[in-house]
Motif scaffolding. Structure first.
Motif, PDB file in Angstrom:
ATOM      1  N   LEU A  88      12.696  -4.784   7.465  1.00  0.00           N
ATOM      2  CA  LEU A  88      11.677  -3.882   7.994  1.00  0.00           C
ATOM      3  C   LEU A  88      12.285  -2.535   8.366  1.00  0.00           C
ATOM      4  O   LEU A  88      11.696  -1.482   8.104  1.00  0.00           O
ATOM      5  N   ALA A  89      13.468  -2.562   8.957  1.00  0.00           N
ATOM      6  CA  ALA A  89      14.139  -1.319   9.336  1.00  0.00           C
ATOM      7  C   ALA A  89      14.459  -0.477   8.102  1.00  0.00           C
ATOM      8  O   ALA A  89      14.261   0.749   8.104  1.00  0.00           O
ATOM      9  N   THR A  90      14.928  -1.108   7.045  1.00  0.00           N
ATOM     10  CA  THR A  90      15.233  -0.397   5.803  1.00  0.00           C
ATOM     11  C   THR A  90      13.976   0.227   5.213  1.00  0.00           C
ATOM     12  O   THR A  90      13.976   1.388   4.801  1.00  0.00           O
ATOM     13  N   LEU A  91      12.896  -0.538   5.178  1.00  0.00           N
ATOM     14  CA  LEU A  91      11.642  -0.033   4.620  1.00  0.00           C
ATOM     15  C   LEU A  91      11.047   1.074   5.488  1.00  0.00           C
ATOM     16  O   LEU A  91      10.549   2.077   4.966  1.00  0.00           O
ATOM     17  N   ALA A  92      11.100   0.901   6.797  1.00  0.00           N
ATOM     18  CA  ALA A  92      10.577   1.926   7.705  1.00  0.00           C
ATOM     19  C   ALA A  92      11.349   3.229   7.515  1.00  0.00           C
ATOM     20  O   ALA A  92      10.752   4.312   7.469  1.00  0.00           O
ATOM     21  N   ASP A  93      12.654   3.134   7.388  1.00  0.00           N
ATOM     22  CA  ASP A  93      13.482   4.323   7.168  1.00  0.00           C
ATOM     23  C   ASP A  93      13.122   4.983   5.839  1.00  0.00           C
ATOM     24  O   ASP A  93      12.958   6.203   5.768  1.00  0.00           O
ATOM     25  N   PHE A  94      12.966   4.193   4.806  1.00  0.00           N
ATOM     26  CA  PHE A  94      12.621   4.737   3.483  1.00  0.00           C
ATOM     27  C   PHE A  94      11.279   5.460   3.508  1.00  0.00           C
ATOM     28  O   PHE A  94      11.138   6.540   2.951  1.00  0.00           O
ATOM     29  N   TYR A  95      10.288   4.857   4.152  1.00  0.00           N
ATOM     30  CA  TYR A  95       8.948   5.446   4.185  1.00  0.00           C
ATOM     31  C   TYR A  95       8.772   6.493   5.286  1.00  0.00           C
ATOM     32  O   TYR A  95       7.713   7.101   5.384  1.00  0.00           O
TER      33      TYR A  95
ATOM     34  N   ASN B  89      12.692 -10.566  -3.525  1.00  0.00           N
ATOM     35  CA  ASN B  89      12.325 -10.689  -2.114  1.00  0.00           C
ATOM     36  C   ASN B  89      11.192  -9.740  -1.757  1.00  0.00           C
ATOM     37  O   ASN B  89      10.271 -10.109  -1.020  1.00  0.00           O
ATOM     38  N   LEU B  90      11.243  -8.513  -2.269  1.00  0.00           N
ATOM     39  CA  LEU B  90      10.156  -7.561  -2.012  1.00  0.00           C
ATOM     40  C   LEU B  90       8.833  -8.091  -2.547  1.00  0.00           C
ATOM     41  O   LEU B  90       7.802  -7.977  -1.901  1.00  0.00           O
ATOM     42  N   SER B  91       8.872  -8.686  -3.723  1.00  0.00           N
ATOM     43  CA  SER B  91       7.660  -9.258  -4.314  1.00  0.00           C
ATOM     44  C   SER B  91       7.095 -10.361  -3.429  1.00  0.00           C
ATOM     45  O   SER B  91       5.891 -10.414  -3.167  1.00  0.00           O
ATOM     46  N   ARG B  92       7.960 -11.262  -2.952  1.00  0.00           N
ATOM     47  CA  ARG B  92       7.503 -12.354  -2.085  1.00  0.00           C
ATOM     48  C   ARG B  92       6.981 -11.831  -0.748  1.00  0.00           C
ATOM     49  O   ARG B  92       6.016 -12.359  -0.202  1.00  0.00           O
TER      50      ARG B  92
ATOM     51  N   ALA C  56      15.367  -0.391  -6.160  1.00  0.00           N
ATOM     52  CA  ALA C  56      16.461   0.519  -6.494  1.00  0.00           C
ATOM     53  C   ALA C  56      16.655   1.577  -5.408  1.00  0.00           C
ATOM     54  O   ALA C  56      17.785   1.934  -5.070  1.00  0.00           O
ATOM     55  N   ALA C  57      15.567   2.063  -4.844  1.00  0.00           N
ATOM     56  CA  ALA C  57      15.637   3.128  -3.839  1.00  0.00           C
ATOM     57  C   ALA C  57      16.155   2.628  -2.491  1.00  0.00           C
ATOM     58  O   ALA C  57      16.758   3.391  -1.744  1.00  0.00           O
ATOM     59  N   THR C  58      15.909   1.345  -2.181  1.00  0.00           N
ATOM     60  CA  THR C  58      16.271   0.812  -0.869  1.00  0.00           C
ATOM     61  C   THR C  58      17.476  -0.115  -0.892  1.00  0.00           C
ATOM     62  O   THR C  58      18.037  -0.418   0.163  1.00  0.00           O
ATOM     63  N   GLY C  59      17.844  -0.589  -2.064  1.00  0.00           N
ATOM     64  CA  GLY C  59      18.935  -1.558  -2.153  1.00  0.00           C
ATOM     65  C   GLY C  59      18.503  -2.976  -1.816  1.00  0.00           C
ATOM     66  O   GLY C  59      19.332  -3.873  -1.703  1.00  0.00           O
TER      67      GLY C  59
ATOM     68  N   ALA D  87       0.829  -1.209   0.000  1.00  0.00           N
ATOM     69  CA  ALA D  87       0.000   0.000   0.000  1.00  0.00           C
ATOM     70  C   ALA D  87       0.861   1.256   0.000  1.00  0.00           C
ATOM     71  O   ALA D  87       0.568   2.220  -0.720  1.00  0.00           O
ATOM     72  N   LEU D  88       1.921   1.264   0.796  1.00  0.00           N
ATOM     73  CA  LEU D  88       2.813   2.418   0.830  1.00  0.00           C
ATOM     74  C   LEU D  88       3.508   2.611  -0.517  1.00  0.00           C
ATOM     75  O   LEU D  88       3.656   3.727  -1.006  1.00  0.00           O
ATOM     76  N   ARG D  89       3.938   1.510  -1.107  1.00  0.00           N
ATOM     77  CA  ARG D  89       4.622   1.584  -2.406  1.00  0.00           C
ATOM     78  C   ARG D  89       3.698   2.105  -3.494  1.00  0.00           C
ATOM     79  O   ARG D  89       4.039   3.028  -4.233  1.00  0.00           O
ATOM     80  N   THR D  90       2.500   1.541  -3.581  1.00  0.00           N
ATOM     81  CA  THR D  90       1.585   1.945  -4.651  1.00  0.00           C
ATOM     82  C   THR D  90       1.048   3.358  -4.443  1.00  0.00           C
ATOM     83  O   THR D  90       0.777   4.062  -5.407  1.00  0.00           O
ATOM     84  N   ALA D  91       0.936   3.776  -3.170  1.00  0.00           N
ATOM     85  CA  ALA D  91       0.486   5.146  -2.896  1.00  0.00           C
ATOM     86  C   ALA D  91       1.486   6.167  -3.435  1.00  0.00           C
ATOM     87  O   ALA D  91       1.108   7.285  -3.786  1.00  0.00           O
ATOM     88  N   ARG D  92       2.730   5.769  -3.515  1.00  0.00           N
ATOM     89  CA  ARG D  92       3.765   6.657  -4.072  1.00  0.00           C
ATOM     90  C   ARG D  92       3.946   6.471  -5.570  1.00  0.00           C
ATOM     91  O   ARG D  92       4.816   7.094  -6.169  1.00  0.00           O
ATOM     92  N   GLY D  93       3.158   5.581  -6.152  1.00  0.00           N
ATOM     93  CA  GLY D  93       3.246   5.353  -7.590  1.00  0.00           C
ATOM     94  C   GLY D  93       4.517   4.627  -7.998  1.00  0.00           C
ATOM     95  O   GLY D  93       5.001   4.788  -9.114  1.00  0.00           O
ATOM     96  N   MET D  94       5.043   3.816  -7.094  1.00  0.00           N
ATOM     97  CA  MET D  94       6.295   3.110  -7.349  1.00  0.00           C
ATOM     98  C   MET D  94       6.041   1.675  -7.779  1.00  0.00           C
ATOM     99  O   MET D  94       5.088   1.047  -7.340  1.00  0.00           O
ATOM    100  N   THR D  95       6.934   1.169  -8.611  1.00  0.00           N
ATOM    101  CA  THR D  95       6.931  -0.249  -8.951  1.00  0.00           C
ATOM    102  C   THR D  95       7.840  -0.962  -7.964  1.00  0.00           C
ATOM    103  O   THR D  95       8.582  -0.329  -7.198  1.00  0.00           O
ATOM    104  N   LEU D  96       7.801  -2.288  -7.991  1.00  0.00           N
ATOM    105  CA  LEU D  96       8.719  -3.051  -7.146  1.00  0.00           C
ATOM    106  C   LEU D  96      10.168  -2.737  -7.508  1.00  0.00           C
ATOM    107  O   LEU D  96      11.025  -2.632  -6.638  1.00  0.00           O
ATOM    108  N   ARG D  97      10.431  -2.570  -8.782  1.00  0.00           N
ATOM    109  CA  ARG D  97      11.799  -2.226  -9.217  1.00  0.00           C
ATOM    110  C   ARG D  97      12.227  -0.871  -8.673  1.00  0.00           C
ATOM    111  O   ARG D  97      13.373  -0.687  -8.266  1.00  0.00           O
TER     112      ARG D  97
END
Length: 90
Positions: free
Chosen positions: A48-55, A32-35, A24-27, A10-20
């Motif tokens: 989770l820490a990486t994603l929380a920091d990104f968002y 794995n993100l897809s799964r 790319a933005a988080t490394g 939901a956070l990803r799609t709200a920003r209009g981002m693809t999985l790619r």
């Protein structure tokens, strides 16, 4: 989807981002993100820490299934207001 995966997607799609874009933005690895989003893979604390920091949120917020509702009493005699925690509404 797991609650983590649902929230992350939901956070990803709200920003209009693809999985790619997210990978790319988080490394993090695109596969794995897809799964994780589909709920076929658990989420490691470091991921989770990486994603929380990104968002700009917390790990607890990513794990939450529902946004936290906060009660704001009006001290001037008006009605009580309820708002959704802004960090969770992103």
């Amino acid at each position: 989807m797991t609650p983590n995966g649902t929230k992350i997607k939901a956070l990803r799609t709200a920003r209009g981002m693809t999985l790619r874009d997210l990978a790319a933005a988080t490394g993090l690895d695109n596969g794995n993100l897809s799964r994780i989003e589909r709920g076929t893979r658990g989420v490691r604390p470091a991921t989770l820490a990486t994603l929380a920091d990104f968002y700009g949120t917390t790990i607890a917020d990513l794990r939450a299934e529902k946004p936290q509702i906060r009660r704001h009493p009006d001290h001037h005699g008006g009605p009580t207001r309820y708002t959704v925690d802004a960090r969770r509404a992103r």
